[in-house]
Design a protein around this motif. Structure first.
Motif, short mmCIF file in Angstrom:
data_model
loop_
_atom_site.label_atom_id
_atom_site.label_comp_id
_atom_site.label_asym_id
_atom_site.label_seq_id
_atom_site.Cartn_x
_atom_site.Cartn_y
_atom_site.Cartn_z
N SER A 104 29.49 -49.09 3.97
CA SER A 104 28.30 -48.26 4.20
C SER A 104 28.64 -47.14 5.18
CB SER A 104 27.13 -49.10 4.70
OG SER A 104 27.35 -49.56 6.01
N GLN A 105 29.44 -47.44 6.18
CA GLN A 105 29.88 -46.40 7.11
C GLN A 105 30.78 -45.39 6.40
OE1 GLN A 105 28.63 -46.19 10.30
NE2 GLN A 105 27.39 -47.87 9.50
N ALA A 106 31.67 -45.89 5.53
CA ALA A 106 32.56 -45.00 4.77
C ALA A 106 31.74 -44.07 3.89
CB ALA A 106 33.51 -45.83 3.92
N ALA A 107 30.71 -44.59 3.24
CA ALA A 107 29.86 -43.76 2.37
C ALA A 107 29.21 -42.64 3.18
CB ALA A 107 28.81 -44.62 1.68
N GLU A 108 28.76 -42.95 4.39
CA GLU A 108 28.17 -41.91 5.25
C GLU A 108 29.19 -40.83 5.58
OE1 GLU A 108 24.91 -41.38 6.46
OE2 GLU A 108 24.60 -42.78 4.81
N HIS A 109 30.41 -41.26 5.91
CA HIS A 109 31.47 -40.28 6.22
C HIS A 109 31.79 -39.42 4.99
CE1 HIS A 109 32.47 -41.47 10.29
NE2 HIS A 109 32.57 -42.74 9.92
N LEU A 110 31.86 -40.08 3.83
CA LEU A 110 32.16 -39.33 2.61
C LEU A 110 31.07 -38.31 2.31
CD1 LEU A 110 33.44 -42.27 0.38
CD2 LEU A 110 34.79 -40.28 1.09
N LYS A 111 29.85 -38.71 2.53
CA LYS A 111 28.71 -37.84 2.22
C LYS A 111 28.56 -36.69 3.22
CE LYS A 111 23.80 -38.40 1.12
NZ LYS A 111 22.72 -39.39 1.05
N ARG A 134 40.32 -49.69 -2.98
CA ARG A 134 39.99 -50.88 -3.78
C ARG A 134 38.70 -51.54 -3.29
NH1 ARG A 134 45.94 -53.56 -4.20
NH2 ARG A 134 46.73 -52.23 -5.85
N ALA A 135 38.59 -51.67 -1.96
CA ALA A 135 37.38 -52.28 -1.39
C ALA A 135 36.16 -51.42 -1.71
CB ALA A 135 37.53 -52.46 0.11
N PHE A 136 36.30 -50.11 -1.59
CA PHE A 136 35.20 -49.19 -1.86
C PHE A 136 34.76 -49.32 -3.32
CE2 PHE A 136 32.94 -45.29 -2.66
CZ PHE A 136 32.27 -45.05 -1.48
N LYS A 137 35.73 -49.36 -4.22
CA LYS A 137 35.41 -49.47 -5.65
C LYS A 137 34.76 -50.82 -5.97
CE LYS A 137 37.16 -48.44 -10.20
NZ LYS A 137 38.24 -47.92 -11.00
N THR A 138 35.17 -51.87 -5.26
CA THR A 138 34.55 -53.18 -5.44
C THR A 138 33.06 -53.12 -5.11
OG1 THR A 138 36.62 -54.33 -4.94
CG2 THR A 138 34.58 -55.59 -4.66
N ILE A 139 32.71 -52.40 -4.06
CA ILE A 139 31.31 -52.33 -3.61
C ILE A 139 30.51 -51.33 -4.44
CG2 ILE A 139 29.77 -51.82 -1.66
CD1 ILE A 139 31.54 -54.38 -1.35
N TYR A 140 31.04 -50.13 -4.65
CA TYR A 140 30.28 -49.05 -5.28
C TYR A 140 30.58 -48.83 -6.76
CZ TYR A 140 28.59 -47.88 -0.64
OH TYR A 140 27.98 -47.93 0.59
N GLY A 141 31.64 -49.46 -7.24
CA GLY A 141 31.95 -49.35 -8.67
C GLY A 141 32.71 -48.10 -9.06
N ILE A 142 32.93 -47.18 -8.13
CA ILE A 142 33.71 -45.96 -8.40
C ILE A 142 34.59 -45.68 -7.19
CG2 ILE A 142 32.09 -44.89 -10.03
CD1 ILE A 142 31.03 -43.17 -7.77
N SER A 143 35.56 -44.82 -7.39
CA SER A 143 36.48 -44.49 -6.30
C SER A 143 35.76 -43.69 -5.22
CB SER A 143 37.65 -43.68 -6.85
OG SER A 143 37.22 -42.38 -7.19
#
Length: 154
Positions: A104-111, A134-143
């Motif tokens: 969730s923190q990574a998604a905020e940084h990406l956004k 790999r971990a990100f794709k496991t959670i969000y389904g995309i790279s």
């Protein structure tokens, strides 16, 4: 009882070590039972405090390569015991919670930033970009790259 146990220890200096330790435990037991400030914790409150402590540790340290062992060590608990009470109270494993929090923190940084995926991986406690992706794709389904493209503010 406190005085009696203390006097037994003092008056019997040559008794066996096990006997002395036993009376020392009885001394401590009498002190605890007689303590005027003794508090009994409501059922579950100690467990709740351990879980809050673990979550706070994750929130403050997710950017380091922490493990479940590190979290348990911080809480001064056995890893299996902490994992058990965490799962019972949150319906998820500690590892699952840690990974989801990091993502969730990574998604905020990406956004919200223009940092590279490798930089974001490191900011979220992953030293290896491949493991992060790999971990990100496991959670969000995309790279992470595709997630950023879909979710970047205009």
């Amino acid at each position: 009882a406190i005085r009696q146990e203390m006097m037994h220890i003092v008056d019997n200096p040559h008794s066996s070590t096990i006997n002395q330790i036993g009376h020392l435990y009885l001394f401590f037991d009498a002190m605890i039972r007689g303590s005027a400030t003794r508090k009994t914790l409501p059922s579950g409150s100690l467990r709740d405090s351990y879980i809050k402590e673990a979550i706070t540790f994750i929130e403050q340290n997710y950017n380091y390569p922490i493990t479940v062992e590190d979290i348990a060590g911080f809480c001064n608990l056995n890893r299996n015991y902490l994992g058990k009470i965490f799962k019972e109270n949150t319906n998820q494993t500690l590892q699952h919670f840690l990974m989801h929090y990091r993502m969730s923190q990574a998604a905020e940084h990406l956004k919200l930033s223009d940092r590279t995926i490798n930089e974001i991986a490191k900011l979220c406690g992953y030293q290896n970009q491949l493991h992060f992706s790999r971990a990100f794709k496991t959670i969000y389904g995309i790279s992470p790259h595709h997630w950023r493209e879909k979710n970047k503010p205009v």
